[in-house]
Scaffold this motif. Structure first.
Motif, PDB file in Angstrom:
ATOM      1  N   SER A 135       0.830  -1.210   0.000  1.00 26.73           N
ATOM      2  CA  SER A 135       0.000   0.000   0.000  1.00 26.73           C
ATOM      3  C   SER A 135       0.863   1.258   0.000  1.00 26.73           C
TER       4      SER A 135
ATOM      5  N   HIS B 204     -13.026  -1.153   8.252  1.00 27.69           N
ATOM      6  CA  HIS B 204     -12.460  -1.400   6.926  1.00 27.69           C
ATOM      7  C   HIS B 204     -13.164  -0.584   5.842  1.00 27.69           C
ATOM      8  N   ASN B 205     -13.610   0.590   6.196  1.00 25.97           N
ATOM      9  CA  ASN B 205     -14.178   1.524   5.236  1.00 25.97           C
ATOM     10  C   ASN B 205     -14.172   2.902   5.870  1.00 25.97           C
ATOM     11  N   CYS B 206     -13.564   3.872   5.186  1.00 26.43           N
ATOM     12  CA  CYS B 206     -13.397   5.195   5.783  1.00 26.43           C
ATOM     13  C   CYS B 206     -14.738   5.870   6.052  1.00 26.43           C
TER      14      CYS B 206
ATOM     15  N   ALA C 172      -8.611   3.007   1.313  1.00 33.39           N
ATOM     16  CA  ALA C 172      -9.262   3.383   2.573  1.00 33.39           C
ATOM     17  C   ALA C 172     -10.698   2.902   2.640  1.00 33.39           C
TER      18      ALA C 172
ATOM     19  N   TRP D  33      -0.748   4.868   8.355  1.00 29.15           N
ATOM     20  CA  TRP D  33      -1.618   5.173   7.218  1.00 29.15           C
ATOM     21  C   TRP D  33      -1.824   6.676   7.090  1.00 29.15           C
TER      22      TRP D  33
ATOM     23  N   TYR E 136      -5.503   6.178  -2.936  1.00 34.57           N
ATOM     24  CA  TYR E 136      -5.593   6.217  -1.465  1.00 34.57           C
ATOM     25  C   TYR E 136      -7.031   5.998  -0.997  1.00 34.57           C
TER      26      TYR E 136
ATOM     27  N   MET F 129      -8.836   4.465   9.691  1.00 30.87           N
ATOM     28  CA  MET F 129      -8.604   5.877   9.403  1.00 30.87           C
ATOM     29  C   MET F 129      -7.475   6.465  10.237  1.00 30.87           C
TER      30      MET F 129
END
Length: 389
Positions: A140, A294-296, A350, A361, A346, A356
């Motif tokens: 990443s 696992h999701n912004c 994300a 990261w 990115y 987050m």
């Protein structure tokens, strides 16, 4: 009259206070032009008060602020110092990318030589093994930092090296276990080309996409049936099926506090009922919320509520708008398209991986921003170049 240590302390207070005052004055002037970011920082600070993460959340907020302030200071400093940015920054970055690629192939072909060596020194024998997904974070980082490196090469007309680096990075990401990095990199290339061809007008579609996903992800996650979708699309990766359960659980928890959320960095602290919340699917036993959603967009909604999600979208739209405006004013469409492509890469990662507020990261994003700020005027003659001329 005073012991020497006290005299030294008193003598150092005055110059230190002047430095601190100048720093505060600079930041206050700079932040006045970033009022939307100040609003977000204030909102995050307030959410620390009711966050179930407690002091852990506040300490993570301080780390976020330090990264944010350091990014502002370094970016402003870089614009006031005349340097050969290509030699001082671009060449080391390109060399670093190639070194990272070489290390990946060493680990890939030797089944984790350095990983096993490191684990043998610091971890017990039952942890001294290698799995390809151990390299996901490195992949990443490579995917994100390759963007400013390739842009710098193209700006200096190093076409061959730029194309070789692009192909190798794409190949490395493809054979790795980091599907998110590879898909994000490829989507970033497609988006970059489209935005460059349309002279930055295509970036408005990116803004529309961000707004759409901010609405779609919470709605979809709350309405969907993860077990039904997993059975219907049985050929999908198990990690993808797990994410459906994670997003469903996250949406249910977010609906308990829909407007202001659970507080900053609270995802990993939300209590889980071992009897009722654990997901059993086929041979797997999955946690419904492993550290983060696992999701912004889902994480911001969970921790900051609708208010936090709206502010998050506002910051992203402002960032994209800044890229568009800067590119058009300076006629640097290649810079703008590459910056937008890097952001697409990115954002995609994300949306399906990482938390987050993970320090590494956040740092990757800050470093990529700094490189693009520095490389915006990479072809501008400096004092050293003028002397040679």
């Amino acid at each position: 009259l005073y012991p020497p240590p006290i005299v030294c302390i008193l003598c150092s207070v005055w110059p230190l206070s002047l430095v601190f005052y100048q720093l505060l004055h600079f930041l206050s002037c700079r932040l006045c032009r970033l009022s939307h970011l100040v609003l977000v920082l204030g909102r995050l600070l307030l959410s620390c008060i009711w966050s179930i993460a407690g002091l852990g959340g506040f300490s993570k907020f301080l780390i976020f602020c330090s990264i944010f302030i350091a990014t502002i200071l370094i970016s402003d400093l870089s614009r006031n110092i005349e340097l050969d940015y290509y030699k001082k920054f671009a060449i080391p970055l390109v060399v670093g990318c190639f070194c990272g690629i070489i290390l990946f192939f060493v680990e890939y072909m030797t089944e984790g030589f350095f990983t096993k060596l490191f684990r043998s020194l610091f971890q017990p024998s039952d942890r001294q093994y290698f799995a390809l997904h151990f390299l996901d974070r490195g992949c990443s980082v490579l995917a994100i930092l390759a963007w400013p490196a390739i842009f710098a090469l193209l700006s200096k007309r190093k076409w061959v090296i730029a194309i070789i680096l692009t192909i190798i990075v794409a190949y490395v990401l493809r054979i790795s276990d980091s599907l998110a990095s590879w898909l994000g990199f490829m989507l970033g290339i497609i988006g970059m080309l489209f935005i460059f061809i349309t002279r930055m007008y295509g970036a408005y579609l990116l803004m529309l996409f961000v707004v759409s996903m901010a609405i779609f992800m919470p709605t979809f996650s709350y309405k969907q049936n993860p077990r039904y979708l997993s059975d219907t699309y049985s050929s999908a990766p198990d990690s993808g099926k797990h994410r459906l359960f994670i997003w469903k659980y996250t949406a249910n928890k977010a609906m308990e506090k829909p407007f202001f959320g659970w507080g900053y960095d609270s995802s990993s602290y939300i209590p889980i009922d071992e009897d009722n919340d654990i997901v059993y699917y086929n041979q797997y036993r999955w946690y419904p919320l492993p550290l983060h959603p696992h999701n912004c967009f889902m994480q911001i909604w969970l921790e900051g509520g609708i208010v936090g999600l709206a502010l998050y979208v506002l910051v992203i739209l402002k960032l994209i708008r800044t890229i568009i405006k800067t590119s058009r004013n300076s006629k640097k469409f290649l810079w703008g398209s590459f910056a937008a492509g890097c952001f697409i890469n990115y954002l995609f990662i994300a949306m399906i991986s990482f938390g987050m507020w993970q320090v590494w990261w956040m740092s990757v994003f800050a470093i990529s921003v700094l490189f693009f700020v520095i490389f915006k005027d990479i072809n501008k003659p400096n004092s050293e170049t003028l002397e040679k001329i």
